[in-house]
Design a protein around this motif. Structure first.
Motif, mmCIF file in Angstrom:
data_model
loop_
_atom_site.group_PDB
_atom_site.id
_atom_site.type_symbol
_atom_site.label_atom_id
_atom_site.label_comp_id
_atom_site.label_asym_id
_atom_site.label_seq_id
_atom_site.Cartn_x
_atom_site.Cartn_y
_atom_site.Cartn_z
ATOM 1 N N LEU A 1 0.668 -1.389 -0.141
ATOM 2 C CA LEU A 1 0.135 -0.307 -0.073
ATOM 3 C C LEU A 1 0.592 0.904 0.371
ATOM 4 C CD1 LEU A 1 -2.711 1.568 0.117
ATOM 5 C CD2 LEU A 1 -2.715 1.435 2.648
ATOM 6 N N LEU B 1 2.158 2.134 -3.179
ATOM 7 C CA LEU B 1 1.374 2.160 -4.562
ATOM 8 C C LEU B 1 1.023 4.063 -3.662
ATOM 9 C CD1 LEU B 1 -1.144 1.175 -6.945
ATOM 10 C CD2 LEU B 1 -2.023 0.419 -4.275
ATOM 11 N N ILE B 2 1.148 3.824 -2.732
ATOM 12 C CA ILE B 2 0.116 5.562 -2.872
ATOM 13 C C ILE B 2 1.326 6.212 -2.978
ATOM 14 C CG2 ILE B 2 0.338 6.844 -0.813
ATOM 15 C CD1 ILE B 2 -1.136 4.897 0.481
ATOM 16 N N MET C 1 1.577 6.695 -6.542
ATOM 17 C CA MET C 1 0.070 7.323 -7.364
ATOM 18 C C MET C 1 0.661 9.151 -7.392
ATOM 19 S SD MET C 1 -2.915 5.165 -5.583
ATOM 20 C CE MET C 1 -3.884 6.564 -6.787
ATOM 21 N N ALA D 1 -7.677 5.495 -7.435
ATOM 22 C CA ALA D 1 -6.688 3.961 -7.411
ATOM 23 C C ALA D 1 -7.270 3.420 -8.966
ATOM 24 C CB ALA D 1 -6.876 3.001 -6.162
ATOM 25 N N LYS E 1 -6.370 -0.863 -11.298
ATOM 26 C CA LYS E 1 -6.891 -0.990 -9.246
ATOM 27 C C LYS E 1 -8.332 -0.278 -9.221
ATOM 28 C CE LYS E 1 -1.851 -1.864 -7.940
ATOM 29 N NZ LYS E 1 -2.281 -3.463 -8.447
ATOM 30 N N LEU F 1 -9.295 3.968 -2.838
ATOM 31 C CA LEU F 1 -8.265 4.525 -2.666
ATOM 32 C C LEU F 1 -7.895 6.186 -4.012
ATOM 33 C CD1 LEU F 1 -5.262 5.285 -1.215
ATOM 34 C CD2 LEU F 1 -3.994 3.360 -2.789
ATOM 35 N N PHE F 2 -8.075 7.010 -3.228
ATOM 36 C CA PHE F 2 -6.904 8.485 -4.164
ATOM 37 C C PHE F 2 -6.073 9.214 -3.324
ATOM 38 C CE2 PHE F 2 -12.156 9.662 -3.142
ATOM 39 C CZ PHE F 2 -11.315 10.874 -2.888
ATOM 40 N N GLU G 1 -2.965 7.791 5.204
ATOM 41 C CA GLU G 1 -1.948 6.688 4.658
ATOM 42 C C GLU G 1 -1.802 5.998 6.089
ATOM 43 O OE1 GLU G 1 -2.241 10.134 4.679
ATOM 44 O OE2 GLU G 1 -0.201 10.639 5.272
#
Ligand code: NI
Length: 188
Positions: A27, A30-31, A34, A48, A53, A57-58, A121
């Motif tokens: 995670l 991934l954050i 992004m 996401a 995905k 989550l944004f 987060e």
């Protein structure tokens, strides 16, 4: 790592995204990917589903808006499993763009104020009220988790006029300087 952005017409953009648990694999990476992808493509928000995905989550960094909208200054946040729990009757019209729909923007009417409940987060829960440009960017990204894009909110007549443009985007017939996945790209 910069990730390719999914273009309009891809089925992932129409799916209602799923909530995630704190142990979601990779995670934090991934954050960070992004944010990197968003900055690289000069966006102010990325959801996401736009990187293929289907999870709730944004990320947002509205700082580039700060000259026109002072409330955007330092507005950088991660939203996990968000829920918009309240919105104003009052609306505001603003011209939106989206990394999944390059080279176009349209005026969209949305509530001017919202209350949102979300996890950051670190999976700490927050409930906050936003208005102005922050409320706008949040609602745009939130739509992506609900399987919507902003052109779904323009008047049907107007959307009809955009039909060719939208088809060109999904087929990859559009000028864009970041990596994308075009769902209807034809082999040549
Ligand atoms: Ni978007």
């Amino acid at each position: 790592m910069i990730l390719p952005v999914v273009a309009y017409g891809h089925p992932v953009l129409k799916r209602v995204a799923e909530e995630i648990e704190p142990n979601y694999p990779g995670l934090q990476q991934l954050i960070s990917d992004m944010f990197e992808t968003m900055y690289h493509s000069e966006g102010v928000g990325l959801a996401a589903p736009q990187i293929n995905k289907s999870i709730r989550l944004f990320v947002i960094d509205a700082d580039p808006f700060q000259e026109t909208y002072p409330e955007a200054k330092g507005f950088k946040k991660v939203f996990i499993n968000p829920e918009i729990v309240e919105h104003s009757e009052e609306t505001w019209t603003f011209r939106e763009g989206c990394l999944s729909l390059p080279d176009m923007n349209e005026e969209v009417v949305r509530p001017s104020k919202i209350t949102i409940n979300y996890l950051d987060e670190n999976f700490v829960e927050h409930e906050e009220e936003y208005d102005g440009i922050c409320a706008r960017v949040i609602q745009h990204e939130y739509d992506h988790l609900e399987g919507k894009v902003y052109v779904d909110r323009v008047a049907p007549m107007r959307k009809m006029m955009l039909k060719n443009k939208l088809r060109n985007i999904s087929e990859g017939n559009v000028l864009v300087d970041y990596k994308m996945i075009f769902p209807a790209k034809k082999r040549r």
